[in-house]
Design a protein around this motif. Structure first.
Motif, PDB file in Angstrom:
ATOM      1  N   VAL A 206       0.828  -1.419   0.063  1.00 14.12           N
ATOM      2  CA  VAL A 206       0.076   0.122  -0.172  1.00 14.12           C
ATOM      3  C   VAL A 206       0.835   1.068   0.074  1.00 14.12           C
ATOM      4  CG1 VAL A 206      -1.831  -1.107   1.130  1.00 14.12           C
ATOM      5  CG2 VAL A 206      -0.246  -0.067   2.627  1.00 14.12           C
ATOM      6  N   ARG A 207       0.213   2.344  -0.417  1.00 18.10           N
ATOM      7  CA  ARG A 207       1.127   3.674  -0.366  1.00 18.10           C
ATOM      8  C   ARG A 207       0.168   4.937   0.018  1.00 18.10           C
ATOM      9  NH1 ARG A 207      -1.270   6.256  -4.756  1.00 18.10           N
ATOM     10  NH2 ARG A 207      -2.120   4.857  -6.339  1.00 18.10           N
ATOM     11  N   LEU A 208       0.780   5.984   0.466  1.00 16.97           N
ATOM     12  CA  LEU A 208       0.058   7.023   0.949  1.00 16.97           C
ATOM     13  C   LEU A 208      -0.218   7.903  -0.414  1.00 16.97           C
ATOM     14  CD1 LEU A 208      -1.292   8.802   3.330  1.00 16.97           C
ATOM     15  CD2 LEU A 208       0.866   9.732   3.181  1.00 16.97           C
ATOM     16  N   ASP A 209      -1.432   8.095  -0.764  1.00 13.53           N
ATOM     17  CA  ASP A 209      -1.669   9.027  -1.957  1.00 13.53           C
ATOM     18  C   ASP A 209      -0.966  10.532  -1.520  1.00 13.53           C
ATOM     19  OD1 ASP A 209      -2.869   7.511  -3.465  1.00 13.53           O
ATOM     20  OD2 ASP A 209      -4.878   8.094  -2.737  1.00 13.53           O
ATOM     21  N   GLN A 210      -0.449  11.406  -2.748  1.00 11.98           N
ATOM     22  CA  GLN A 210       0.002  12.487  -2.313  1.00 11.98           C
ATOM     23  C   GLN A 210      -1.206  13.438  -1.684  1.00 11.98           C
ATOM     24  OE1 GLN A 210       2.984  13.848  -2.729  1.00 11.98           O
ATOM     25  NE2 GLN A 210       2.588  15.963  -2.230  1.00 11.98           N
ATOM     26  N   PRO A 211      -0.799  14.157  -0.569  1.00 16.03           N
ATOM     27  CA  PRO A 211      -2.004  14.926   0.178  1.00 16.03           C
ATOM     28  C   PRO A 211      -2.449  16.064  -0.935  1.00 16.03           C
ATOM     29  CG  PRO A 211      -0.226  14.579   1.483  1.00 16.03           C
ATOM     30  CD  PRO A 211       0.392  14.124   0.272  1.00 16.03           C
ATOM     31  N   GLU A 212      -3.804  16.314  -0.781  1.00 20.36           N
ATOM     32  CA  GLU A 212      -4.316  17.341  -1.569  1.00 20.36           C
ATOM     33  C   GLU A 212      -4.874  18.510  -0.931  1.00 20.36           C
ATOM     34  OE1 GLU A 212      -7.556  15.700  -4.019  1.00 20.36           O
ATOM     35  OE2 GLU A 212      -6.120  14.355  -5.156  1.00 20.36           O
ATOM     36  N   LEU A 213      -4.844  19.575  -1.226  1.00 25.04           N
ATOM     37  CA  LEU A 213      -5.161  20.827  -0.739  1.00 25.04           C
ATOM     38  C   LEU A 213      -6.608  20.985  -0.657  1.00 25.04           C
ATOM     39  CD1 LEU A 213      -3.483  22.749   1.075  1.00 25.04           C
ATOM     40  CD2 LEU A 213      -3.558  24.564  -0.769  1.00 25.04           C
ATOM     41  N   ASP A 214      -7.377  21.289   0.519  1.00 25.97           N
ATOM     42  CA  ASP A 214      -8.604  21.365   0.302  1.00 25.97           C
ATOM     43  C   ASP A 214      -8.993  23.017   0.535  1.00 25.97           C
ATOM     44  OD1 ASP A 214     -11.390  21.527   0.990  1.00 25.97           O
ATOM     45  OD2 ASP A 214     -11.410  20.890   2.885  1.00 25.97           O
ATOM     46  N   LEU A 215      -9.442  23.341  -0.903  1.00 29.07           N
ATOM     47  CA  LEU A 215      -9.720  24.812  -0.984  1.00 29.07           C
ATOM     48  C   LEU A 215     -10.985  25.446  -0.640  1.00 29.07           C
ATOM     49  CD1 LEU A 215      -7.806  25.020  -4.393  1.00 29.07           C
ATOM     50  CD2 LEU A 215      -6.910  25.596  -2.323  1.00 29.07           C
TER      51      LEU A 215
ATOM     52  N   ALA B 229      -4.134  22.814 -10.714  1.00 26.11           N
ATOM     53  CA  ALA B 229      -2.784  23.622 -10.236  1.00 26.11           C
ATOM     54  C   ALA B 229      -2.434  22.828  -8.926  1.00 26.11           C
ATOM     55  CB  ALA B 229      -2.877  25.115 -10.091  1.00 26.11           C
ATOM     56  N   GLN B 230      -1.212  22.664  -8.666  1.00 23.78           N
ATOM     57  CA  GLN B 230      -0.619  21.989  -7.316  1.00 23.78           C
ATOM     58  C   GLN B 230      -0.136  23.151  -6.414  1.00 23.78           C
ATOM     59  OE1 GLN B 230      -0.946  18.616  -6.408  1.00 23.78           O
ATOM     60  NE2 GLN B 230      -2.121  18.269  -8.301  1.00 23.78           N
ATOM     61  N   LEU B 231      -0.606  23.256  -5.414  1.00 21.76           N
ATOM     62  CA  LEU B 231      -0.239  24.421  -4.341  1.00 21.76           C
ATOM     63  C   LEU B 231       0.504  23.524  -3.283  1.00 21.76           C
ATOM     64  CD1 LEU B 231      -3.297  26.642  -4.141  1.00 21.76           C
ATOM     65  CD2 LEU B 231      -1.292  27.084  -5.142  1.00 21.76           C
TER      66      LEU B 231
ATOM     67  N   GLU C 297       6.597  27.704   4.402  1.00 20.72           N
ATOM     68  CA  GLU C 297       6.607  28.163   5.663  1.00 20.72           C
ATOM     69  C   GLU C 297       5.869  29.273   5.905  1.00 20.72           C
ATOM     70  OE1 GLU C 297      10.726  29.952   6.203  1.00 20.72           O
ATOM     71  OE2 GLU C 297      10.517  31.318   4.620  1.00 20.72           O
ATOM     72  N   GLN C 298       5.271  29.593   7.234  1.00 26.22           N
ATOM     73  CA  GLN C 298       4.444  30.594   7.646  1.00 26.22           C
ATOM     74  C   GLN C 298       3.058  30.802   6.798  1.00 26.22           C
ATOM     75  OE1 GLN C 298       5.147  32.610  10.424  1.00 26.22           O
ATOM     76  NE2 GLN C 298       7.091  31.317  10.479  1.00 26.22           N
ATOM     77  N   ASN C 299       2.442  29.494   6.761  1.00 23.73           N
ATOM     78  CA  ASN C 299       1.067  29.630   6.122  1.00 23.73           C
ATOM     79  C   ASN C 299       1.014  30.135   4.757  1.00 23.73           C
ATOM     80  OD1 ASN C 299      -1.604  28.744   6.043  1.00 23.73           O
ATOM     81  ND2 ASN C 299      -2.161  30.517   7.271  1.00 23.73           N
ATOM     82  N   ARG C 300       2.172  30.087   3.722  1.00 18.30           N
ATOM     83  CA  ARG C 300       2.286  30.355   2.610  1.00 18.30           C
ATOM     84  C   ARG C 300       2.251  29.216   1.485  1.00 18.30           C
ATOM     85  NH1 ARG C 300       5.553  34.405   4.974  1.00 18.30           N
ATOM     86  NH2 ARG C 300       7.516  33.360   4.370  1.00 18.30           N
ATOM     87  N   TYR C 301       1.812  29.411   0.312  1.00 19.42           N
ATOM     88  CA  TYR C 301       1.999  28.219  -0.654  1.00 19.42           C
ATOM     89  C   TYR C 301       2.946  28.997  -1.950  1.00 19.42           C
ATOM     90  CZ  TYR C 301      -1.778  26.689   2.306  1.00 19.42           C
ATOM     91  OH  TYR C 301      -2.400  26.170   3.518  1.00 19.42           O
ATOM     92  N   THR C 302       3.210  27.860  -2.590  1.00  9.80           N
ATOM     93  CA  THR C 302       3.730  28.119  -3.883  1.00  9.80           C
ATOM     94  C   THR C 302       2.872  27.181  -4.866  1.00  9.80           C
ATOM     95  OG1 THR C 302       5.591  26.573  -3.579  1.00  9.80           O
ATOM     96  CG2 THR C 302       5.989  28.759  -3.095  1.00  9.80           C
ATOM     97  N   SER C 303       3.172  27.503  -6.224  1.00 15.77           N
ATOM     98  CA  SER C 303       2.341  26.795  -7.081  1.00 15.77           C
ATOM     99  C   SER C 303       3.596  26.468  -8.380  1.00 15.77           C
ATOM    100  CB  SER C 303       1.296  27.551  -7.731  1.00 15.77           C
ATOM    101  OG  SER C 303       0.542  26.664  -8.806  1.00 15.77           O
TER     102      SER C 303
ATOM    103  N   ALA D  26       1.663  29.363 -13.284  1.00 15.71           N
ATOM    104  CA  ALA D  26       1.346  30.837 -12.915  1.00 15.71           C
ATOM    105  C   ALA D  26      -0.151  31.078 -12.750  1.00 15.71           C
ATOM    106  CB  ALA D  26       1.695  31.637 -14.073  1.00 15.71           C
ATOM    107  N   GLY D  27      -0.652  32.011 -11.635  1.00 16.91           N
ATOM    108  CA  GLY D  27      -1.903  32.311 -11.298  1.00 16.91           C
ATOM    109  C   GLY D  27      -2.367  33.523 -12.193  1.00 16.91           C
ATOM    110  N   VAL D  28      -3.653  33.791 -12.017  1.00 16.04           N
ATOM    111  CA  VAL D  28      -3.965  35.114 -12.909  1.00 16.04           C
ATOM    112  C   VAL D  28      -4.978  35.991 -11.813  1.00 16.04           C
ATOM    113  CG1 VAL D  28      -4.360  33.961 -15.073  1.00 16.04           C
ATOM    114  CG2 VAL D  28      -6.155  33.647 -13.438  1.00 16.04           C
ATOM    115  N   PRO D  29      -4.838  37.108 -12.117  1.00  7.28           N
ATOM    116  CA  PRO D  29      -5.746  38.136 -11.106  1.00  7.28           C
ATOM    117  C   PRO D  29      -7.142  37.425 -11.074  1.00  7.28           C
ATOM    118  CG  PRO D  29      -4.257  39.420 -12.627  1.00  7.28           C
ATOM    119  CD  PRO D  29      -4.144  37.836 -13.305  1.00  7.28           C
ATOM    120  N   SER D  30      -7.837  37.631  -9.971  1.00  5.85           N
ATOM    121  CA  SER D  30      -9.274  37.038  -9.648  1.00  5.85           C
ATOM    122  C   SER D  30      -9.921  38.129 -10.144  1.00  5.85           C
ATOM    123  CB  SER D  30      -9.226  36.876  -8.099  1.00  5.85           C
ATOM    124  OG  SER D  30     -10.668  36.524  -8.088  1.00  5.85           O
TER     125      SER D  30
END
Length: 247
Positions: free
Chosen positions: A67-76, A171-173, A177-183, A186-190
């Motif tokens: 068995v294996r652990l799936d790559q954790p997914e971010l709950d948005l 996109a994979q986020l 550190e300090q509750n920040r994310y990278t991707s 590239a993101g786009v302005p909301s």
């Protein structure tokens, strides 16, 4: 028998990793804007077993190798908004992130606990500039107002507009550190997210689910550990007792 030992050991490692993911979620229950990580345990690809003693080879069935652990997914999913009354506390309603300039490049956060540094720039709690559409936002003295579209005003003068960034659904986020994310993209302005001034978004960790998952992971680990012990005892018996020549 040796296959059973490997299977049990891989199950133990997978459940240990799962417990670490859940522990991280539980330790960030009170962290504003934190996004919980969801993970599950699955089989590796199964191996087909064939009958090879006769010429007409027939399939017997399949067996899992481990068995294996799936790559954790971010709950948005959206966290609850709690009013603080602080003019520099900001919360996003929608799928966007605040954009932060760091020495490692652009990073993204939902944690809206902002303040002013010595240069009166809007910065995160650990001092990194929060970006507007034109770069870092410098706020002169006066009453600060932030419109729902992210426009920053001081005494009715427009200072800038917060750069709210959205990412494609695939996109994979990655949490840094300090509750920040990278991707990885590239993101786009909301164009749809809104900003609430004087509010903070709470963590979206589901405590009930996290505790239930932790208990299940602990139980699965214990069962895998017991299976490993049984397999080890059986192998020891086969080596030391079954082949022994009686006097």
């Amino acid at each position: 028998m040796i296959r059973t030992i490997y299977q049990a050991a891989s199950a133990m490692m997978a459940q240990m990793a799962r417990q670490l993911t859940i522990s991280t979620n539980l330790s960030n229950v009170d962290t504003p804007g934190y996004r919980q990580q969801l993970s599950g345990v699955n089989d590796f690809r199964e191996m087909l077993l064939s009958r090879v003693a006769r010429a007409d080879v027939r399939l017997i069935g399949s067996i899992s190798t481990a068995v294996r652990l799936d790559q954790p997914e971010l709950d948005l999913s959206q966290g609850a908004l709690v009013e603080t009354g602080q003019p520099l506390d900001l919360a996003i309603a929608g799928a966007a992130f605040f954009t932060v300039q760091t020495p490692e490049g652009l990073q993204y956060t939902r944690d809206g606990r902002f303040r002013l540094d010595e240069q009166r720039r809007l910065v995160t709690a650990d001092g990194f500039p929060v970006l507007g559409e034109g770069g870092p936002i410098t706020i002169p003295p006066g009453d600060v107002w932030v419109d729902p579209d992210g426009t920053v005003r001081v005494n009715d003068q427009v200072i800038g507009r917060l750069l709210l960034t959205e990412f494609p659904a695939d996109a994979q986020l990655e949490l840094v550190e300090q509750n920040r994310y990278t991707s990885d993209v590239a993101g786009v302005p909301s164009q749809t997210a809104g900003v609430s001034q004087g509010f903070l978004e709470q963590s979206n960790v589901d405590i009930t689910r996290a505790i239930t998952d932790m208990l299940a992971a602990n139980r699965s680990y214990a069962l895998a550990q017991r299976a490993l012990q049984i397999a080890d005892d059986s192998l020891r018996l086969a080596v030391n007792e079954i082949g022994k020549i009686s006097a």
